[in-house]
Enzyme design. Structure first.
Site, PDB file in Angstrom:
ATOM      1  N   ASP A  72       0.850  -1.198   0.000  1.00  0.00           N
ATOM      2  CA  ASP A  72       0.000   0.000   0.000  1.00  0.00           C
ATOM      3  C   ASP A  72       0.884   1.247   0.000  1.00  0.00           C
ATOM      4  O   ASP A  72       2.010   1.229   0.503  1.00  0.00           O
ATOM      5  CB  ASP A  72      -0.929   0.025   1.226  1.00  0.00           C
ATOM      6  CG  ASP A  72      -2.193   0.842   0.951  1.00  0.00           C
ATOM      7  OD1 ASP A  72      -3.272   0.234   0.863  1.00  0.00           O
ATOM      8  OD2 ASP A  72      -2.094   2.082   0.798  1.00  0.00           O
TER       9      ASP A  72
ATOM     10  N   ASP B  80      -7.960  -4.397  -3.740  1.00  0.00           N
ATOM     11  CA  ASP B  80      -9.027  -3.477  -3.313  1.00  0.00           C
ATOM     12  C   ASP B  80      -8.540  -2.045  -3.562  1.00  0.00           C
ATOM     13  O   ASP B  80      -9.061  -1.099  -2.980  1.00  0.00           O
ATOM     14  CB  ASP B  80      -9.328  -3.715  -1.823  1.00  0.00           C
ATOM     15  CG  ASP B  80     -10.691  -3.181  -1.394  1.00  0.00           C
ATOM     16  OD1 ASP B  80     -11.532  -2.916  -2.279  1.00  0.00           O
ATOM     17  OD2 ASP B  80     -10.907  -3.022  -0.181  1.00  0.00           O
TER      18      ASP B  80
ATOM     19  N   LYS C 159     -11.259  -4.681  -7.407  1.00  0.00           N
ATOM     20  CA  LYS C 159     -12.306  -3.652  -7.391  1.00  0.00           C
ATOM     21  C   LYS C 159     -12.314  -2.923  -8.731  1.00  0.00           C
ATOM     22  O   LYS C 159     -11.270  -2.529  -9.241  1.00  0.00           O
ATOM     23  CB  LYS C 159     -12.000  -2.669  -6.262  1.00  0.00           C
ATOM     24  CG  LYS C 159     -12.957  -1.509  -6.275  1.00  0.00           C
ATOM     25  CD  LYS C 159     -13.170  -0.816  -4.977  1.00  0.00           C
ATOM     26  CE  LYS C 159     -11.993  -0.347  -4.186  1.00  0.00           C
ATOM     27  NZ  LYS C 159     -12.415  -0.083  -2.803  1.00  0.00           N
TER      28      LYS C 159
HETATM   29  C1  LIG Z   1     -10.253   0.711   0.007  1.00  0.00           C
HETATM   30  S1  LIG Z   1      -8.630   0.758   0.589  1.00  0.00           S
HETATM   31  C2  LIG Z   1      -8.293  -0.922   0.940  1.00  0.00           C
HETATM   32  C3  LIG Z   1      -8.981  -1.466   2.148  1.00  0.00           C
HETATM   33  C4  LIG Z   1      -8.487  -2.843   2.526  1.00  0.00           C
HETATM   34  N1  LIG Z   1      -8.902  -3.842   1.564  1.00  0.00           N
HETATM   35  C5  LIG Z   1      -8.985  -3.274   3.878  1.00  0.00           C
HETATM   36  O1  LIG Z   1      -9.740  -4.246   3.965  1.00  0.00           O
HETATM   37  O2  LIG Z   1      -8.626  -2.665   4.874  1.00  0.00           O
HETATM   38  C6  LIG Z   1      -7.727   1.050  -0.886  1.00  0.00           C
HETATM   39  C7  LIG Z   1      -6.237   1.176  -0.667  1.00  0.00           C
HETATM   40  O3  LIG Z   1      -5.585   1.149  -1.952  1.00  0.00           O
HETATM   41  C8  LIG Z   1      -4.386   1.881  -1.800  1.00  0.00           C
HETATM   42  N2  LIG Z   1      -3.796   2.196  -3.100  1.00  0.00           N
HETATM   43  C9  LIG Z   1      -4.327   2.961  -4.088  1.00  0.00           C
HETATM   44  N3  LIG Z   1      -3.465   3.070  -5.119  1.00  0.00           N
HETATM   45  C10 LIG Z   1      -2.368   2.341  -4.777  1.00  0.00           C
HETATM   46  C11 LIG Z   1      -1.132   2.075  -5.428  1.00  0.00           C
HETATM   47  N4  LIG Z   1      -0.845   2.577  -6.631  1.00  0.00           N
HETATM   48  N5  LIG Z   1      -0.229   1.291  -4.796  1.00  0.00           N
HETATM   49  C12 LIG Z   1      -0.506   0.777  -3.566  1.00  0.00           C
HETATM   50  N6  LIG Z   1      -1.659   1.004  -2.905  1.00  0.00           N
HETATM   51  C13 LIG Z   1      -2.583   1.776  -3.496  1.00  0.00           C
HETATM   52  C14 LIG Z   1      -4.831   3.098  -1.007  1.00  0.00           C
HETATM   53  O4  LIG Z   1      -3.737   3.736  -0.390  1.00  0.00           O
HETATM   54  C15 LIG Z   1      -5.822   2.499  -0.017  1.00  0.00           C
HETATM   55  O5  LIG Z   1      -5.225   2.249   1.228  1.00  0.00           O
END
Ligand SMILES: C[S@@+](CC[C@H](N)C(=O)[O-])C[C@H]1O[C@@H](n2cnc3c(N)ncnc32)[C@H](O)[C@@H]1O
Length: 238
Positions: free
Chosen positions: A93, A134, A174
């Site tokens: 993340d 996600d 997602k």
């Molecule tokens: C909806 S949250 C995930 C929630 C997680 N599945 C949980 O159950 O706690 C989406 C996450 O995707 C991460 N994210 C978005 N783009 C990203 C990238 N390019 N690399 C890594 N993480 C990323 C965001 O920082 C965020 O924390």
């Protein structure tokens, strides 16, 4: 899931707090999934989306190695850990994630060229049974841009999945309303025997998110074989 216990809580607009923040707070306080997550020790209500997808598609049955793309704050990995206590899990993340027992966590951009190798090393297994994403791109409010940025993450996740999954493995990601676009579905169908879309009950009705579930990974396609017009399937991870 409906209602939740107790009367609906109202939040007064505080000085300096935007109306949208007040609404968000009110929704969080009255959301039964938020209450349940708190009671059951999950870090996010998102945990129930994976739980429900698992109930419908059997994603976590017998998994031994799982990659969690967009792991923070960690709800999905907690679900995997509870379902399969011995499974190897690696997550990535942009944001920091508090440690989870037995989960290797990388704080880096999944779109960074170095991310796939770093994840493979962190997983400590030759192949994964499940790659789950996600990840959500930060929205800029321009629907086409938001859609393209999210799809780029889904595609990158798919590419990575086709490099690390064992035959029979699954990829869940997602996507935005309307689901994965036709090209992406076609590409997924080349690699997986079934491709479906689902919106688990825990996913808010007013959210445009859906999930694409690709199961039955066919094995790595051998590029040279494709070029030579031979059978493209090469089981690299028997
Ligand atoms: C909806 S949250 C995930 C929630 C997680 N599945 C949980 O159950 O706690 C989406 C996450 O995707 C991460 N994210 C978005 N783009 C990203 C990238 N390019 N690399 C890594 N993480 C990323 C965001 O920082 C965020 O924390």
């Amino acid at each position: 899931m409906s209602g939740g216990s107790g009367p609906r809580q109202r939040v007064k607009t505080a000085k300096g707090r935007k109306v949208s923040s007040t609404r968000w707070l009110e929704r969080q306080l009255n959301d039964p999934y938020v209450k349940k997550a708190k009671a059951e020790g999950y870090r996010s209500r998102a945990a129930y989306k994976l739980t429900e997808l698992d109930q419908k598609f059997g994603l976590l049955k017998g998994v031994k190695a799982v990659v969690d793309l967009g792991i923070a704050p960690g709800g999905w990995s907690q679900v995997v850990r509870r379902r399969s206590p011995a499974a190897k899990i690696a997550g990535i993340d942009l944001l920091p994630t508090d440690p989870i027992d037995g989960v290797a966590i990388l704080q880096m951009d999944f779109m960074d060229d170095a991310a796939p190798d770093a994840l493979r090393e962190a997983l400590g297994a030759d192949a994964a049974d499940l790659v789950m994403s996600d990840m959500a791109a930060n929205t800029v409010g321009h629907p086409q841009t938001d859609h393209l940025r999210t799809m780029a993450l889904v595609e990158a996740g798919m590419l990575f999945a086709t490099e690390i999954l064992r035959p029979g493995g699954a990829y869940v990601a997602k996507v935005l309303a309307g689901g994965a676009d036709n090209n992406l579905v076609a590409e997924l169908k080349r690699h997986f025997t079934t491709v479906k879309h689902a919106k688990p009950p825990a996913s808010r009705k007013d959210s445009s998110e859906w999930y694409v579930i690709a199961q039955g990974f066919k094995g790595r396609l051998r590029r040279e074989a494709l070029k030579a017009g031979q059978s493209p399937f090469c089981m690299l991870h028997p």
